[in-house]
Design an enzyme around this catalytic site. Structure first.
Site, PDB file in Angstrom:
ATOM      1  CG  ASN A  30     -10.209 -10.526  22.997  1.00  0.00           C
ATOM      2  OD1 ASN A  30     -10.844 -11.656  23.150  1.00  0.00           O
ATOM      3  ND2 ASN A  30      -9.952  -9.549  23.721  1.00  0.00           N
TER       4      ASN A  30
ATOM      5  CE  LYS B 243     -12.238  -7.370  22.249  1.00  0.00           C
ATOM      6  NZ  LYS B 243     -12.422  -5.559  21.918  1.00  0.00           N
TER       7      LYS B 243
ATOM      8  CG  HIS C 195      -9.255  -7.110  27.389  1.00  0.00           C
ATOM      9  ND1 HIS C 195     -10.375  -6.111  26.940  1.00  0.00           N
ATOM     10  CD2 HIS C 195      -8.722  -6.990  25.957  1.00  0.00           C
ATOM     11  CE1 HIS C 195     -10.425  -5.714  25.918  1.00  0.00           C
ATOM     12  NE2 HIS C 195      -9.359  -6.220  25.088  1.00  0.00           N
TER      13      HIS C 195
ATOM     14  CD  GLU D 195     -13.595  -5.396  25.506  1.00  0.00           C
ATOM     15  OE1 GLU D 195     -13.839  -6.641  25.102  1.00  0.00           O
ATOM     16  OE2 GLU D 195     -13.452  -4.669  24.688  1.00  0.00           O
TER      17      GLU D 195
ATOM     18  CD  GLU E  13      -5.806  -4.772  23.634  1.00  0.00           C
ATOM     19  OE1 GLU E  13      -6.062  -5.167  22.148  1.00  0.00           O
ATOM     20  OE2 GLU E  13      -6.812  -5.079  24.469  1.00  0.00           O
TER      21      GLU E  13
ATOM     22  N   GLY F 250     -12.401  -0.878  19.344  1.00  0.00           N
ATOM     23  CA  GLY F 250     -13.750  -1.173  18.977  1.00  0.00           C
ATOM     24  C   GLY F 250     -14.428   0.032  18.292  1.00  0.00           C
TER      25      GLY F 250
ATOM     26  CB  SER G 298      -9.514   0.130  15.666  1.00  0.00           C
ATOM     27  OG  SER G 298     -10.621   0.252  16.441  1.00  0.00           O
TER      28      SER G 298
END
Ligand code: 13P
Length: 261
Positions: free
Chosen positions: A18, A20, A103, A105, A178, A184, A224
């Protein structure tokens, strides 16, 4: 691919990147040129920014590399006055075969609701895209002992409505676990954490879609993931692949993850 064509227990190992909001069209092309051939038996997927998708599609085709492409987000309508949005049909036309949905985010930074994730999964099916439904808990939810409740809610929103349930039994869907606290942050879930969550997800999918079907759904871990920890995560029985953010931006580290034992 329809689920009938897939054998029982025959789950793909999926290595997905991904990107992003990284890599425009030129960087996407350079990535493909530098990427070694993935090992046999590994399904490689890349999720570039929407504007990179057509150029990446062209470079993947000319490279002959077996890489599937996806969109990171979509709008549930086919078309209309929705400035800034992209539909599943448009993504498919630009070369996508998959779509990330939900996701963290999108959920956290853009306020995507459970209802919206359900509508987006329906839109992906309508356009012939494979949805990759992302689920996972925040650190606060985890420390309050609410892991299972959160995963339940996110899975139920998509797989309980009768039409989506039916479609999810007939069409391909992937799930990505996730944990938000591992995205991250450099803090990876341990193999035991991943084992617990993936087992729970598969059991819940079994209740919602039937056990035989749930056994065929690839569940990816994300958060990660790097070349140094990919093997131990992929060794967990219910971890069928990984969804990689930061480490997917460099063709060497992404290739190293794809080549993990
Ligand atoms: P990182 O690998 O950068 O933690 O990102 C994970 C992720 O969000 C993939 O979708």
């Amino acid at each position: 691919m329809s689920e009938e064509q897939r054998g029982d227990g025959d789950r793909d190992r999926v290595i997905a990147g991904n990107w992003k909001m990284h890599h425009g069209p030129a960087q996407g092309q350079a990535f493909v040129e530098a990427l070694p051939e993935p090992p046999e038996g590994v399904r490689v997927l890349l999720f570039p920014p929407a504007v990179t998708l057509p150029a990446l599609h062209a470079s993947v085709r000319s490279s002959g590399l077996p890489i599937g492409l996806g969109i990171q987000n979509l709008h549930h309508e086919v078309s209309g006055a929705f400035t800034g949005e992209v539909s599943a049909e448009q993504a498919a036309e630009a070369g996508a075969e998959c779509a990330l949905v939900g996701h963290s985010e999108r959920r956290q930074l853009f306020g995507e609701t459970l209802d919206e994730t359900a509508r987006k999964v329906g839109a992906a099916y309508r356009a012939g895209l494979t949805p990759v439904l992302c689920v996972g808990e925040t650190l606060a939810e985890r420390s309050q002992g609410r892991l299972e409740e959160v995963l339940d809610r996110q899975l139920d929103a998509v797989f309980s409505p009768p039409t989506l349930r039916e479609q999810s039994r007939e069409l391909e869907v992937l799930v990505a676990y996730e944990p938000v606290w591992a995205i991250g942050t450099g803090q990876t879930a341990t193999p035991d954490d991943a084992d617990e969550a993936h087992r729970f997800i598969r059991a819940r999918l079994g209740e919602l879609l039937g056990e035989a079907h749930a056994r065929r759904i690839s569940i990816l871990y994300g958060g990660s993931v790097k070349p140094a920890n990919a093997s131990e995560l992929l060794a967990v029985p219910d971890v069928d692949g990984v969804l990689v953010g930061g480490a997917s931006l460099d063709p060497r580290s992404f290739a190293a993850i794809a080549a993990s034992e």
